[in-house]
Enzyme design. Sequence first.
Site, PDB file in Angstrom:
ATOM      1  N   ASP A   1       2.680  13.589   1.694  1.00 35.41           N
ATOM      2  CA  ASP A   1       1.964  12.389   2.107  1.00 35.41           C
ATOM      3  C   ASP A   1       1.857  12.301   3.635  1.00 35.41           C
ATOM      4  OD1 ASP A   1       0.878   9.911   2.467  1.00 35.41           O
ATOM      5  OD2 ASP A   1       2.327   8.838   1.235  1.00 35.41           O
TER       6      ASP A   1
ATOM      7  N   TYR B   1      -1.772  -4.662  -5.119  1.00 32.62           N
ATOM      8  CA  TYR B   1      -2.713  -3.656  -4.637  1.00 32.62           C
ATOM      9  C   TYR B   1      -4.134  -3.871  -5.160  1.00 32.62           C
ATOM     10  CZ  TYR B   1       1.210  -1.107  -2.709  1.00 32.62           C
ATOM     11  OH  TYR B   1       2.304  -0.766  -1.976  1.00 32.62           O
TER      12      TYR B   1
ATOM     13  N   ARG C   1      -1.050   8.597  -3.671  1.00 33.31           N
ATOM     14  CA  ARG C   1       0.265   8.202  -3.168  1.00 33.31           C
ATOM     15  C   ARG C   1       1.183   7.663  -4.262  1.00 33.31           C
ATOM     16  NH1 ARG C   1      -0.996   5.040   2.381  1.00 33.31           N
ATOM     17  NH2 ARG C   1       1.054   5.810   3.000  1.00 33.31           N
TER      18      ARG C   1
END
Length: 385
Positions: free
Chosen positions: A130, A232, A121
């Site tokens: 996506d 993340y 992504r």
Amino acid sequence: MRIGVISADSASESRVALTPDAVKKLRKLGFEVVIQSGAGQAAYYADEMYQAAGADIASSSTEVVTQSQIITTVNDLPAAAIDQLTSGQIVIGMLDPYRNTQLDTYAGKGVTVFAMELLPRTLSRAQNMDVLSSQANLAGYKAVLLAANEYSRPFPMFMTSAGTVKPAKVVILGVGVAGLQAIATAKRLGAVVEASDLRPTAREQVESLGGKWLDVPMSAEEAETAKSTGGYAWTPSEQYVKDQAAVVDKALSNADIVITTAQIPGRNAPRLVHGATLAKMKAGSVLIDMAAGTGGNVEGSVPDETITTANGVRIVGAANIPSQLAAQSSDLYANNLVNFITTLIAPAATNDTSAKTLALNLDMNDEIQGALAVTHENQVRLAKR
């Protein structure tokens, strides 16, 4: 080269892999398309619409498989269709690869399988492929509407001659694509919205949509780590997780509606709402568990069922929300597939220099193809998690 479309093998799945508009795009690229009769019916795409777009209609999945080099599907193929596959064919779909028990069968048959959920992504050139984002966007929107339907009071504040109606208090747990769309939709309906996520960097996105961030204290070291990784790759400390749970518990105790969105590919969904918290919630409050199909974020949730607890809290196990918006979710999914399929072919000159023919260009070193391929050349390529 022919592309096939298989009908969904589940009563709970209304989407179709390719729509008539997608068929037109593929025909312009030089593909032929064959679709199983009735495959698009639940998404309001009749066989006649596919024929008008240039597709052939097959009476069964077996007929589609035997006629096609590339086979598209929403979810995994039924076992009967897999039995008909032969070496060199390609299957493309959302195949739940980490839970899929049929990968060895695909590999043994020499079939190349691409699981669209594995798309990197972070690649800019992959954004139009996506499927997770395209489907989650719709799911986040629809989840709020499902909650509004279950909730026994209105969302916005009303000023009436009989008194003032307070706005609904909505809490969103998990601020990815679905969570952000849920925040935006709930705000448009007039609710007061709070949100939480393990990524502190999501705060700015929440506040930009008018939501309130459920703030959790963190040390200076944790704040620097979270900032440097963008959130993340940040692994929160045990104390941070405990503090966040306390903040969320308090918010849920006062909430009218809670929507949970957290899912982890290849693993059971994380448990975000436990029985002790449910026991503190108000009678008539509603929880929409968008991860019900992968283990559930909410204790006691059941896929595709609505459970009412002893204290009157309604838990909706929303296992496949995009299917409830089948027409639009099919459109977006089909566009994702068309964009990916274009990466698999390269035009090759035929004997007639005025014409071109399509040839497969499979390249496992390509950053997109290599990431999505879970079987190729009789091997299962998927790394265990």
